[in-house]
Write a protein that holds these residues in place. Structure first.
Motif, PDB file in Angstrom:
ATOM      1  N   ALA A  61      17.230  49.512  97.318  1.00 31.44           N
ATOM      2  CA  ALA A  61      17.970  48.482  96.585  1.00 31.44           C
ATOM      3  C   ALA A  61      19.075  47.839  97.427  1.00 31.44           C
ATOM      4  O   ALA A  61      19.489  46.722  97.150  1.00 31.44           O
ATOM      5  N   VAL A  62      19.544  48.557  98.448  1.00 31.62           N
ATOM      6  CA  VAL A  62      20.666  48.056  99.255  1.00 31.62           C
ATOM      7  C   VAL A  62      20.329  48.105 100.745  1.00 31.62           C
ATOM      8  O   VAL A  62      20.990  48.804 101.518  1.00 31.62           O
ATOM      9  N   PRO A  63      19.304  47.372 101.173  1.00 30.48           N
ATOM     10  CA  PRO A  63      18.947  47.404 102.592  1.00 30.48           C
ATOM     11  C   PRO A  63      20.135  46.946 103.438  1.00 30.48           C
ATOM     12  O   PRO A  63      20.854  46.025 103.067  1.00 30.48           O
ATOM     13  N   GLY A  64      20.336  47.636 104.539  1.00 26.15           N
ATOM     14  CA  GLY A  64      21.453  47.291 105.408  1.00 26.15           C
ATOM     15  C   GLY A  64      22.726  48.064 105.101  1.00 26.15           C
ATOM     16  O   GLY A  64      23.675  48.022 105.880  1.00 26.15           O
ATOM     17  N   THR A  65      22.779  48.755 103.964  1.00 28.86           N
ATOM     18  CA  THR A  65      23.926  49.598 103.631  1.00 28.86           C
ATOM     19  C   THR A  65      23.522  51.054 103.812  1.00 28.86           C
ATOM     20  O   THR A  65      22.531  51.492 103.232  1.00 28.86           O
ATOM     21  N   PRO A  66      24.273  51.820 104.610  1.00 31.26           N
ATOM     22  CA  PRO A  66      23.918  53.226 104.802  1.00 31.26           C
ATOM     23  C   PRO A  66      23.992  54.015 103.495  1.00 31.26           C
ATOM     24  O   PRO A  66      24.987  53.934 102.771  1.00 31.26           O
ATOM     25  N   LEU A 105      13.863  63.151 102.813  1.00 30.24           N
ATOM     26  CA  LEU A 105      14.777  62.123 102.317  1.00 30.24           C
ATOM     27  C   LEU A 105      14.632  60.835 103.106  1.00 30.24           C
ATOM     28  O   LEU A 105      14.768  60.826 104.333  1.00 30.24           O
ATOM     29  N   ASP A 106      14.357  59.746 102.398  1.00 26.68           N
ATOM     30  CA  ASP A 106      14.208  58.431 103.021  1.00 26.68           C
ATOM     31  C   ASP A 106      15.524  57.673 102.868  1.00 26.68           C
ATOM     32  O   ASP A 106      15.679  56.844 101.975  1.00 26.68           O
ATOM     33  N   CYS A 107      16.488  58.023 103.731  1.00 26.60           N
ATOM     34  CA  CYS A 107      17.809  57.397 103.672  1.00 26.60           C
ATOM     35  C   CYS A 107      18.472  57.504 105.043  1.00 26.60           C
ATOM     36  O   CYS A 107      17.940  58.145 105.948  1.00 26.60           O
ATOM     37  N   TYR A 108      19.628  56.904 105.172  1.00 23.35           N
ATOM     38  CA  TYR A 108      20.328  56.831 106.452  1.00 23.35           C
ATOM     39  C   TYR A 108      20.815  58.187 106.943  1.00 23.35           C
ATOM     40  O   TYR A 108      20.719  58.516 108.114  1.00 23.35           O
ATOM     41  N   GLY A 109      21.383  58.989 106.032  1.00 27.69           N
ATOM     42  CA  GLY A 109      21.972  60.254 106.461  1.00 27.69           C
ATOM     43  C   GLY A 109      22.176  61.205 105.304  1.00 27.69           C
ATOM     44  O   GLY A 109      21.742  60.947 104.179  1.00 27.69           O
ATOM     45  N   VAL A 110      22.851  62.324 105.600  1.00 27.30           N
ATOM     46  CA  VAL A 110      23.089  63.349 104.591  1.00 27.30           C
ATOM     47  C   VAL A 110      24.530  63.847 104.674  1.00 27.30           C
ATOM     48  O   VAL A 110      25.167  63.782 105.727  1.00 27.30           O
ATOM     49  N   ALA A 160      31.855  48.341  99.145  1.00 27.56           N
ATOM     50  CA  ALA A 160      31.571  49.654  99.732  1.00 27.56           C
ATOM     51  C   ALA A 160      30.910  49.507 101.100  1.00 27.56           C
ATOM     52  O   ALA A 160      30.032  48.671 101.280  1.00 27.56           O
ATOM     53  N   THR A 161      31.336  50.327 102.042  1.00 29.41           N
ATOM     54  CA  THR A 161      30.774  50.351 103.389  1.00 29.41           C
ATOM     55  C   THR A 161      29.479  51.158 103.417  1.00 29.41           C
ATOM     56  O   THR A 161      28.541  50.830 104.136  1.00 29.41           O
ATOM     57  N   TYR A 162      29.473  52.255 102.656  1.00 30.60           N
ATOM     58  CA  TYR A 162      28.294  53.127 102.563  1.00 30.60           C
ATOM     59  C   TYR A 162      28.281  53.740 101.175  1.00 30.60           C
ATOM     60  O   TYR A 162      29.270  53.680 100.437  1.00 30.60           O
ATOM     61  N   LEU A 163      27.142  54.354 100.828  1.00 31.04           N
ATOM     62  CA  LEU A 163      26.992  54.977  99.512  1.00 31.04           C
ATOM     63  C   LEU A 163      26.650  56.450  99.656  1.00 31.04           C
ATOM     64  O   LEU A 163      25.780  56.809 100.448  1.00 31.04           O
TER      65      LEU A 163
END
Length: 192
Positions: free
Chosen positions: A145-150, A165-170, A113-116
């Motif tokens: 759990a998956v640092p470096g994966t958006p 939200l502590d994540c890359y995007g929405v 997977a490229t992103y989740l």
């Protein structure tokens, strides 16, 4: 092009036209009818996205994504497994996977997977039959759990909830329907 932090899930060309041109965005075409309809809409969406330098992804339908020349595909728990999708689409196409917990996230990333897409982050009425929301803490646990994966949080996202939200995007569905342009501007501002 790097993965945008703002994803819009839609089956409406009007919504797509409204969100494009305001900053980096990924359009995820989600059509729940037949492949022919999904293909026609995706071809039109790809054309609009190319002109606006935006990414075009397809929800669930690997064949439609490939046939229409989309940038990627997003698969859920009941769709083809990530490893199978990666074999079919090759190494360069974007593959998103829906996850709810760190274990599933690690497996999806390991399978290519490229992103989740992680959620449901909050309660939503945009999709029925979803499990209970995992909340900001659940989203953050997956991201750690998956640092470096958006990690893209989905479900019940509003512009005022982005900061929690502590994540890359929405990713959003209903939040942009009433006024796609204004909503996109507001989300992009919150995402920085």
């Amino acid at each position: 092009m790097s993965l945008p932090r703002f994803h819009v899930v839609t089956d409406s060309l009007d919504v797509i036209r409204g969100v494009l041109g305001h900053g980096p965005v990924a359009i995820q075409v989600r059509v729940k009818t037949d492949d022919r309809s999904a293909y026609a809409l995706t071809c039109a969406a790809v054309e609009l996205c190319r002109a606006a330098d935006a990414l075009c992804l397809v929800d669930d339908r690997v064949g439609v994504a490939l046939a229409a020349g989309a940038d990627g595909v997003h698969v859920g728990a009941d769709d083809l497994p990530v490893a199978a999708v990666r074999r079919v689409v090759g190494p360069s196409m974007i593959v998103g996977a829906t996850c709810r917990d760190p274990g599933a996230a690690l497996a999806a990333v390991g399978d290519g997977a490229t992103y989740l897409g992680v959620g449901p982050a909050f309660a939503t009425s945009s999709k029925s039959g979803l499990p209970p929301p995992i909340g900001p803490l659940g989203v953050a646990a997956v991201a750690r759990a998956v640092p470096g994966t958006p990690v893209i949080a989905i479900a019940g996202i509003t512009a005022d909830r982005v900061a929690s939200l502590d994540c890359y995007g929405v990713a959003v569905i209903s939040a942009v329907v009433a006024d796609p342009a204004a909503a996109t501007i507001a989300f992009l501002k919150e995402l920085g």
